[in-house]
Design an enzyme around this catalytic site. Structure first.
Site: not given
Ligand code: TAP
Length: 478
Positions: A184, A258, A292, A389
């Site tokens: 997804k 991650e 991240c 963050e």
């Molecule tokens: P999240 O809000 O956690 O979303 C990540 C993914 O999970 C999206 O596809 C999201 O869907 C989905 N999601 C949301 N709620 C969920 C649930 N209850 N169960 C399963 N999936 C769910 O993060 P974001 O705002 O997209 O990304 C930013 C974060 O990612 C930052 O904290 C960053 O540090 C972290 N990040 C970490 C890494 C590594 S390698 N450590 C790399 C990149 C990013 P929708 O967004 O479509 O609603």
């Protein structure tokens, strides 16, 4: 200091063909969603709607998991590693052939500068598929036991900051190890994952080996909580990671998380300061700071603080913010209005808690989501901008006097994903690398990635490693 005026050098968007609407990719074909409500994806640089995207509800997720299970049992699990490798090599080559188109599409849907999608994201995407293709027939020689077996069906959920690259990090090792996947992508950046689905068709990948279900958090939840998945791989926020860990606790699902980070970028007084300034800028302003492992906390040795800050501000004043498709652009659009609100809110909290804000003087486009490169000085370790963050182009600057103080401050965070060290002394680098609680420590560089190098965190940055030989372990029963 006068600088050259730059004429715009826009990359043409005519190379991409964005359809008005997209379905889900299940069992090798695009199908309509049956129990979700379609949503729109927008170009964050213009706020224009790009396409309508199907939302996968629980029944659609179930259909995708069934397709993945069937492909696993009938085709992929028992296919010889050398045969699986051929598909992965084929995918890698098609990604290279279509890389210009994919880079433009990524910049349009995500807002990142074309310079980065073209020169960083796409080459790394292809490199991941090439790298893991090489492992597919050598799994017994990876030092993970004589007969490693695939786990089964992998549920993979990825964020919006590196849409296609995170897909490659997830899909390439999973397939190389003999698993099938349901992935997804994030709600705001589904387009390159859907283009990847076309690439799977183009590569004649057996139907069901890769399935893409689009949607928001509820789709992700239905996927990771599905009873018939054997493995959950998640990249995203610590908050959602925690919810997933709770949801799968007590099941047999193998999990890798991650999550977020708040990396320290530590500059000693003997460092090559001009080089360090480039590394600081790359550390926090690369990809609008939506990284991240971004170096979002700068720790400067007190004796070079004034000199470094002056150089840094001068350099930040030269960053060009604007059209992601212009090849001159350094900083593109913030990915969504929600993320822009979060960056604004945390920056205001920084000011109200007493830190001093400085923003590079730069014009911002009128439409779209933008945030000028910003730094805060007078930041204490207790300030929220030093602890949370921000995931945007905002740098918090702190100081230290001794190496021991630098280590203590760097480790004073709930996260532990990455760190940077700038010094001429090799022994000091090794001394620090030993003491920093971070999954990756860069020395005299920052944000360098390679498919052969493992990546992952400590503490609230998650568990498990992706990339390299270590990345195989997450997809194998040993
Ligand atoms: P999240 O809000 O956690 O979303 C990540 C993914 O999970 C999206 O596809 C999201 O869907 C989905 N999601 C949301 N709620 C969920 C649930 N209850 N169960 C399963 N999936 C769910 O993060 P974001 O705002 O997209 O990304 C930013 C974060 O990612 C930052 O904290 C960053 O540090 C972290 N990040 C970490 C890494 C590594 S390698 N450590 C790399 C990149 C990013 P929708 O967004 O479509 O609603």
């Amino acid at each position: 200091m006068p600088t050259f005026e730059y004429a715009p050098a826009p990359e043409s968007s005519s190379i991409v063909d964005i359809k008005a609407s997209y379905g889900l990719f299940v069992n090798g074909e695009f199908v309509d969603g049956t129990d979700g409500s379609p949503f729109k994806t927008v170009n964050p640089a213009s706020e224009q709607v790009l396409a309508e995207i199907a939302e996968a509800g629980p029944a659609d997720v179930d259909r995708a998991v069934k397709a993945a299970r069937s492909a696993y049992q009938k085709v992929w699990r028992d296919m010889a590693g050398a045969e699986r490798a051929k598909y992965l090599y084929r995918i890698a080559r098609i990604v290279q052939e279509r890389s210009r188109e994919l880079a433009v599409l990524e910049s349009i849907d995500n807002g990142k500068p074309i310079r980065e999608s073209r020169d960083v994201d796409l080459p790394l995407v292809a490199a991941h598929f090439f790298y893991y293709a090489g492992w597919a027939d050598k799994l017994g020689h990876a030092g993970l036991g004589p007969d490693p077996r695939p786990l089964g069906v992998a549920a993979q959920v990825i964020p919006w900051n590196f849409p296609l690259l995170m897909l490659a990090w997830k899909i390439a090792p999973a397939l190389a190890c003999g698993n099938t996947v349901v992935l997804k992508p994030a709600e705001t950046t589904p387009l390159t994952a859907l283009a990847f689905a076309e690439i799977c068709q183009q590569a004649d990948l057996p139907p069901g080996v890769v399935n893409i279900v689009t949607g928001a958090g509820s789709t992700g939840r239905a996927l990771v909580e599905h009873d018939d998945v054997d493995k959950v791989a998640f990249t995203g926020s610590t908050e959602v990671g925690r919810a997933i860990a709770k949801a799968v606790a007590g099941s047999n699902k193998k999990v890798t998380l991650e999550l977020g980070g708040k990396a320290a970028n530590i500059v000693f007084d003997d460092a090559a300061l001009d080089q360090a300034v480039e590394g600081i800028v790359n550390g926090i302003f690369f990809n609008q700071g939506h990284v991240c492992c971004a170096g979002s906390r700068l720790l400067v040795q007190e004796s070079v603080y004034d000199e470094l800050l002056a150089k840094l501000k001068r350099r930040m004043s030269l960053l060009r913010v604007g059209d992601p498709l212009d090849k001159n652009t350094d900083i593109g659009a913030i990915n969504s209005s929600a993320q822009l609100e979060r960056i604004r809110a945390l920056s205001e909290i920084g000011e109200s808690e007493g830190a001093s804000r400085w923003t590079a003087p730069c014009p911002l486009p009128e439409r779209g989501y933008w945030f000028a490169p910003t730094l805060f000085t007078g930041v204490s370790q207790a300030h929220r901008i030093a602890r949370e963050e921000i995931f945007g182009p905002v740098l918090s600057v702190l100081t230290f006097r001794t190496p021991a103080e630098a280590v203590e401050k760097a480790n004073n965070t709930p996260y532990g994903l990455s760190a940077g060290v700038w010094t001429e002394k090799g022994s000091r680098i090794l001394w620090l690398a030993d003491r920093l609680r971070a999954g990756v420590v860069w020395a005299n560089t920052f944000n360098k990635f390679d498919p052969s190098s493992p990546f992952g965190g400590y503490k609230e940055s998650g568990y498990g490693r992706e990339g390299g030989r270590h990345g195989l372990e997450a997809y194998l029963a040993l």
